[in-house]
Design an enzyme around this catalytic site. Structure first.
Site, PDB file in Angstrom:
ATOM      1  N   ASP A  11       0.882  -1.164   0.000  1.00  0.00           N
ATOM      2  CA  ASP A  11       0.000   0.000   0.000  1.00  0.00           C
ATOM      3  C   ASP A  11       0.926   1.222   0.000  1.00  0.00           C
ATOM      4  O   ASP A  11       2.130   1.107   0.270  1.00  0.00           O
ATOM      5  CB  ASP A  11      -0.891  -0.037   1.237  1.00  0.00           C
ATOM      6  CG  ASP A  11      -1.793   1.178   1.335  1.00  0.00           C
ATOM      7  OD1 ASP A  11      -2.401   1.543   0.318  1.00  0.00           O
ATOM      8  OD2 ASP A  11      -1.856   1.771   2.427  1.00  0.00           O
ATOM      9  N   ASP A  13       0.116   5.183   1.033  1.00  0.00           N
ATOM     10  CA  ASP A  13      -0.012   6.098   2.178  1.00  0.00           C
ATOM     11  C   ASP A  13      -0.106   5.314   3.484  1.00  0.00           C
ATOM     12  O   ASP A  13      -0.953   4.438   3.634  1.00  0.00           O
ATOM     13  CB  ASP A  13      -1.259   6.969   2.022  1.00  0.00           C
ATOM     14  CG  ASP A  13      -1.254   7.770   0.738  1.00  0.00           C
ATOM     15  OD1 ASP A  13      -0.837   8.930   0.770  1.00  0.00           O
ATOM     16  OD2 ASP A  13      -1.662   7.218  -0.310  1.00  0.00           O
ATOM     17  N   ASP A 170      -1.526  -0.991   5.769  1.00  0.00           N
ATOM     18  CA  ASP A 170      -1.816  -0.501   7.119  1.00  0.00           C
ATOM     19  C   ASP A 170      -3.302  -0.334   7.388  1.00  0.00           C
ATOM     20  O   ASP A 170      -3.701   0.343   8.319  1.00  0.00           O
ATOM     21  CB  ASP A 170      -1.114   0.855   7.347  1.00  0.00           C
ATOM     22  CG  ASP A 170      -1.722   1.972   6.520  1.00  0.00           C
ATOM     23  OD1 ASP A 170      -2.070   3.024   7.095  1.00  0.00           O
ATOM     24  OD2 ASP A 170      -1.867   1.791   5.298  1.00  0.00           O
TER      25      ASP A 170
END
Length: 221
Positions: A11, A13, A170
């Protein structure tokens, strides 16, 4: 731990880069432009992974169902587009992690829900991504995460079966998407975790508290 791994997908950001300062500033400018007091970054940071939805929720308490949300979202996008590399940085340890992945002969890439409007200029502007073999944005496929389509497209572009790719993210939707795509998953517990996040409940195959910890999992393979 992860045997038969040929690629690591991340991922963006909250996993590779800390874009919260620019995302928060873009939303906060909307407040100050309207004569409202500025809010601290600490309020924006936990919601940075949710993009415009998260930033507008913090700045104005709005949801996508509220009247006028679409116009405010486009204003936020415009603000963010004008400054998206001003304060964004690579998380500590990520550059070393990527260098080691390259040295190990593994492919790597990005699968994010951020639209190509932002993903492509952002990754082109940051040297970290010069060795990435694939960049999948939220609008690359007809579906965004938690749908597995973006991850499957990344595997296709890498010419690999999904099971030979690891996905690191995250957010719970990252783990859901990775599992649905048939990929081993790693929860990045250092990212933009909301107040109610429970990484254990995500049931990822592994959890890391810092980027460099991923290397231990790869070395164990």
């Amino acid at each position: 731990m992860f045997k038969d791994t040929d690629a690591v997908l991340f991922d963006l950001d909250g996993t590779l880069i800390d874009s919260a300062p620019d995302l928060g500033a873009a939303a906060d400018k909307m407040r100050t432009d309207r004569g409202l007091e500025s809010l601290p970054l600490a309020l924006y940071r936990p919601m940075a992974g949710a993009g415009a939805r998260g930033m507008l929720a913090v700045a104005f308490g709005l949801t996508p169902e509220d009247v006028g949300f679409g116009d405010l979202r486009e204003e936020f996008f415009s603000n963010y587009e004008s400054r998206m590399t001003e304060s964004t940085s690579v998380f500590e340890g990520v550059a070393d992690l990527i260098a080691r992945i390259d040295q190990m002969g593994l492919k790597w890439g990005v699968v994010t829900n951020k639209s190509a409007r932002f993903t492509l200029p952002l990754t082109r502007a940051m040297p970290l991504f010069s060795t990435a073999k694939t960049i999948i944005s939220g609008d690359t496929t007809p579906h965004a995460k938690p749908h597995p389509a973006p991850l499957l497209e990344a595997a296709r572009q890498l010419d690999l079966v999904p099971g030979r790719c690891i996905y690191v993210g995250d957010d719970e939707r990252d783990i859901v998407a990775g599992r649905a795509a048939g990929m081993p998953t790693v929860a990045a517990a250092y990212g933009y975790l909301g107040k109610t996040a429970d990484t254990v409940a995500w049931k990822a195959d592994a959890t890391i508290a810092a980027p460099g910890a991923l290397l231990n999992l790869l070395r164990m393979a």
